[in-house]
Design a protein around this motif. Structure first.
Motif, short mmCIF file in Angstrom:
data_model
loop_
_atom_site.label_atom_id
_atom_site.label_comp_id
_atom_site.label_asym_id
_atom_site.label_seq_id
_atom_site.Cartn_x
_atom_site.Cartn_y
_atom_site.Cartn_z
N ASP A 136 2.57 4.43 -2.02
CA ASP A 136 2.32 5.20 -3.24
C ASP A 136 3.63 5.45 -3.96
O ASP A 136 4.27 6.48 -3.78
CB ASP A 136 1.61 6.52 -2.90
CG ASP A 136 1.29 7.36 -4.12
OD1 ASP A 136 1.46 6.87 -5.25
OD2 ASP A 136 0.87 8.51 -3.95
N ILE A 147 -6.66 8.03 -3.04
CA ILE A 147 -5.60 8.87 -2.47
C ILE A 147 -6.02 10.33 -2.44
O ILE A 147 -5.88 11.02 -1.42
CB ILE A 147 -4.28 8.67 -3.25
CG1 ILE A 147 -3.73 7.27 -3.00
CG2 ILE A 147 -3.26 9.74 -2.90
CD1 ILE A 147 -2.61 6.85 -3.94
N GLY A 166 -3.56 -2.40 -5.14
CA GLY A 166 -2.22 -2.93 -5.46
C GLY A 166 -2.27 -4.41 -5.76
O GLY A 166 -1.65 -4.88 -6.73
N GLY A 173 0.79 -1.23 0.00
CA GLY A 173 0.00 0.00 0.00
C GLY A 173 0.82 1.27 0.00
O GLY A 173 0.37 2.30 0.51
N LYS A 181 -5.44 1.10 -0.84
CA LYS A 181 -4.16 1.02 -1.55
C LYS A 181 -3.70 -0.43 -1.69
O LYS A 181 -3.23 -0.85 -2.75
CB LYS A 181 -3.09 1.82 -0.81
CG LYS A 181 -3.19 3.31 -0.96
CD LYS A 181 -2.17 3.93 -0.01
CE LYS A 181 -1.65 5.25 -0.40
NZ LYS A 181 -0.67 5.76 0.58
N LEU A 236 -7.30 3.74 -7.49
CA LEU A 236 -6.26 4.00 -6.49
C LEU A 236 -6.01 5.49 -6.34
O LEU A 236 -5.98 6.03 -5.23
CB LEU A 236 -4.97 3.27 -6.88
CG LEU A 236 -3.75 3.49 -6.02
CD1 LEU A 236 -4.03 3.07 -4.59
CD2 LEU A 236 -2.57 2.69 -6.58
N ARG A 237 -5.87 6.17 -7.46
CA ARG A 237 -5.63 7.62 -7.40
C ARG A 237 -6.82 8.35 -6.80
O ARG A 237 -6.66 9.30 -6.02
CB ARG A 237 -5.31 8.18 -8.79
CG ARG A 237 -4.86 9.63 -8.70
CD ARG A 237 -4.09 10.06 -9.89
NE ARG A 237 -3.39 11.31 -9.58
CZ ARG A 237 -3.26 12.29 -10.45
NH1 ARG A 237 -3.76 12.18 -11.66
NH2 ARG A 237 -2.62 13.38 -10.11
N LYS A 245 -5.34 3.12 3.45
CA LYS A 245 -4.34 2.03 3.43
C LYS A 245 -4.98 0.74 2.92
O LYS A 245 -4.39 0.03 2.10
CB LYS A 245 -3.77 1.83 4.85
CG LYS A 245 -2.63 0.85 4.92
CD LYS A 245 -1.38 1.42 4.30
CE LYS A 245 -0.18 0.57 4.63
NZ LYS A 245 1.02 1.07 4.02
#
Length: 164
Positions: A48, A141, A99, A46, A95, A137-138, A92
Motif C-alpha cells: 500500500d 483495505i 495492482g 501488493g 492488493k 483496492l481501497r 494480499k
C-alpha cells in the motif's frame, strides 16, 4: 581555498556514492514508463504505497497484518489467529490483483498515447477504470480493517494501539 573546494567535492562524491549504494537492489525495473520502479513494485507486490488505510488506522481500526504481528502480546485465540490469517491472505490477494489491473490499465493508456490513437471515449474509459481499480483496492483495505476491528475485543485493540 583549494583545500576547501577539495573537501566540498569529496563530501559530494561520498554523498552520491552512499545514495547509489542504498538503492533497493530487489526492485524490478518498471516496464511502464509512467510508473516509477517503486510504484510498479508496490502495485505488483501488493504493498500500500498510498496509505489507503489511513482513515481506518487513525480511528483505531487495526490492520490484520499488525494484529498478527503482535498476536502473542495481544493474547489472540487460535480462532482469532485463523480468522486474521484469512483476512490478511484475501487482502494480499486483492492488493496484487488490483495492482496488476492498474499496471495493465496504465500500460494500455501509454500505448494509446504513444501510438497517437487515443480518443476522448478511450480516455474516459481508461481513466474511469483507473478510478474503479483504486476504489476497489481501497475498499478491500478498509474492509479488512473493519473485519479485524469486529474480530478483536476492545481490550485487544487498546493493547495493539499501545504496541505500535
Amino acid at each position: 581555498m583549494l583545500k576547501l573546494l577539495s573537501a566540498v567535492a569529496f563530501i559530494i562524491v561520498l554523498n552520491l556514492s552512499a545514495k547509489a549504494q542504498t538503492q533497493d537492489s530487489t526492485l524490478k525495473l518498471s516496464p511502464v514508463k509512467t510508473l516509477s520502479d517503486i510504484q510498479y513494485n508496490a502495485l505488483t507486490k501488493g504493498n500500500d504505497l498510498y496509505e489507503m488505510d489511513k482513515v481506518a488506522s487513525q480511528n483505531n481500526y487495526p490492520s490484520s497484518e499488525k494484529a498478527l504481528k503482535f498476536k502473542k502480546e495481544m493474547d489472540l485465540s487460535p480462532t482469532q489467529v485463523a480468522s486474521l490469517i484469512k483476512i490478511n491472505t484475501e487482502l494480499k490477494r486483492k492488493k496484487i490483483e488490483m495492482g496488476n489491473f492498474i499496471v495493465t490499465n496504465e500500460t494500455k493508456l501509454d500505448a494509446l498515447f504513444r501510438a497517437k490513437k487515443i480518443n476522448e471515449s478511450d480516455l474516459i474509459y481508461y481513466t474511469n477504470r483507473y478510478g474503479l481499480y483504486q476504489g476497489e483496492l481501497r475498499n478491500a483495505i478498509l474492509n479488512a480493517a473493519l473485519n479485524t476491528y469486529y474480530l478483536l475485543s476492545p481490550g485487544q485493540i487498546a493493547k495493539l494501539n499501545k504496541l505500535k
